[in-house]
Design an enzyme around this catalytic site. Sequence first.
Site, PDB file in Angstrom:
ATOM      1  N   SER A 111       0.911  -1.149  -0.047  1.00  0.00           N
ATOM      2  CA  SER A 111       0.048  -0.009  -0.121  1.00  0.00           C
ATOM      3  C   SER A 111       0.980   1.271   0.049  1.00  0.00           C
ATOM      4  O   SER A 111       2.048   1.047  -0.139  1.00  0.00           O
ATOM      5  CB  SER A 111      -0.763   0.134   1.160  1.00  0.00           C
ATOM      6  OG  SER A 111      -0.036   0.230   2.328  1.00  0.00           O
ATOM      7  N   LYS A 112       0.300   2.252  -0.112  1.00  0.00           N
ATOM      8  CA  LYS A 112       0.972   3.545   0.065  1.00  0.00           C
ATOM      9  C   LYS A 112       1.921   3.672   0.945  1.00  0.00           C
ATOM     10  O   LYS A 112       2.980   4.610   0.800  1.00  0.00           O
ATOM     11  CB  LYS A 112       0.134   4.798  -0.064  1.00  0.00           C
ATOM     12  CG  LYS A 112      -0.816   5.048  -1.327  1.00  0.00           C
ATOM     13  CD  LYS A 112      -1.132   6.417  -1.582  1.00  0.00           C
ATOM     14  CE  LYS A 112      -1.861   6.697  -2.763  1.00  0.00           C
ATOM     15  NZ  LYS A 112      -3.030   6.403  -2.702  1.00  0.00           N
ATOM     16  N   ARG A 113       1.793   2.974   2.185  1.00  0.00           N
ATOM     17  CA  ARG A 113       2.751   3.236   3.499  1.00  0.00           C
ATOM     18  C   ARG A 113       4.035   2.668   2.995  1.00  0.00           C
ATOM     19  O   ARG A 113       4.979   2.965   3.450  1.00  0.00           O
ATOM     20  CB  ARG A 113       2.173   2.404   4.300  1.00  0.00           C
ATOM     21  CG  ARG A 113       1.222   2.808   5.267  1.00  0.00           C
ATOM     22  CD  ARG A 113       0.697   1.811   6.395  1.00  0.00           C
ATOM     23  NE  ARG A 113       0.332   0.530   6.118  1.00  0.00           N
ATOM     24  CZ  ARG A 113       1.247  -0.401   6.275  1.00  0.00           C
ATOM     25  NH1 ARG A 113       2.321  -0.340   7.204  1.00  0.00           N
ATOM     26  NH2 ARG A 113       0.632  -1.636   6.289  1.00  0.00           N
TER      27      ARG A 113
ATOM     28  N   GLY B 120       5.638   3.145   0.294  1.00  0.00           N
ATOM     29  CA  GLY B 120       6.191   4.056  -0.744  1.00  0.00           C
ATOM     30  C   GLY B 120       5.333   4.013  -2.109  1.00  0.00           C
ATOM     31  O   GLY B 120       3.996   3.822  -1.930  1.00  0.00           O
TER      32      GLY B 120
END
Length: 475
Positions: free
Chosen positions: A240-242, A244
Amino acid sequence: MTDIVRVRFAPSPTGFLHIGGARTALFNMLFARQHSGVFILRIEDTDTTRSTDEYIEAIIEGMKWLGLSWDEGPFRQTARFDIYRDYADRLVREGKAYYCYCSAEELEARRQEATAQGRPIMYDGRCRELREPVPGIAPAVRFRMPRDGSTVVNDMIKGVVEFDNDQLDDLIILRSDGTPTYNLTVVVDDVDMKITHVIRGDDHLNNTPKQIQLYKALGYEIPAFAHLPMILGADKARLSKRHGATSVTAYADMGYLPDALINYLVRLGWSYGDQEVFTREELIRYFSFEHVGKAAAVFNPEKLLWLNSQYIINSPAEDLAALVIPFLVRENIIGKDEAVDRAWLARAVVTLQERAKTLIELAASLRYYFHDPASYDEKAAAKFLNDKNLALLTELHESLSGLGDYSTAGIEAVFTALIEKHTIKLGAIAQPVRVALTGGTVSPGIYEVIEIIGREATLRRLGRAIDTIRGTNPA
Ligand code: GLU
């Protein structure tokens, strides 16, 4: 069913094309190309509250950037609502689906009750045997799932996976507002588009037995399935965006080469011996589901960066020259519509492509080929732009301005003569020249740099360095 392989990538346009979606599209395309089949792009935009035209464009742009080319489509499911309704009606007529009059509130209350009692959340079948319509209520349409037996998914990656039918819900196929739901649209389209192999993420594996039951109810042949394992971050949580950047566009913006990303994506879950770097032709030849792992793959940005540097090292400089131009604009090294001599730029690129891991780094490192140094690195200037080197730089300036053969060989001859005359090492003259030309002490071979910068700019920069020495060290 035709003998020709027909596969599809079916993104929901509720976000950008991300790493996982791109890999699914890639595996579909490779499989299609390998079998001289057909690759279809189908936009699953039935969730009209979350789907947008911008996301559709972004997905298409991402696929084009990666070179994932489809043969048919893009089809949009929102253009096909009538077809889905016809199929739903047919199932109702044949008694394979039924009208459900339960309201959203009632269903929610029953769901909460089930949760409180620790029962699985499933439709309780209340409307299953209803004979008469309930007046004044627009019904949803539910599929009549078999209650006995089991459904077997024979997956090309996971092997045989069996589901008890009593665990399969009587799913809604048409909402009370007449809009179709995912499991109906996907089956209708896969049938209608004559899909032979459904290749998708394994987050859909639980939907597959439901879809198989729909195929059976409609009397259609069941396609082959290949469910790709998920992609996880380093912490083993779903990517996920977490973790990167996860969108393909972000990697384009960060200066990755499409081929490098393709190569990285294919290795996420697939292997071919120890080989790490593949051409597209090799991928089409070697790809097989046999060598797709069953377990989730872990996304490793460092490895992607390494692959990118390998691609930059091995790409023809002419290709890199074309690719780096937008980044030169972004780094304010050239103007937006400025004409650049591609052949000249390619020669500059050759001197730097071994050191750049991304096109951004490559662009930034090219700056001194375009511009005089705005300033000198302080330490470098103190060490090299001083009285001691004044005579040497002046002599070099003279020799270069009178040099007939302004080529790397001619320039080298000038340096050799100076080195012999003063009995010094190359570095003793190369370093002050580097500072004069580039502002710092690190650059490719000095003869190439001098040659590519060109006589006019080289003499101007040497002159400026000489002035600087004179100015800071007045005679
Ligand atoms: N639209 C679904 C998704 O984006 C894919 C459905 C499928 O491949 O069957 O997850």
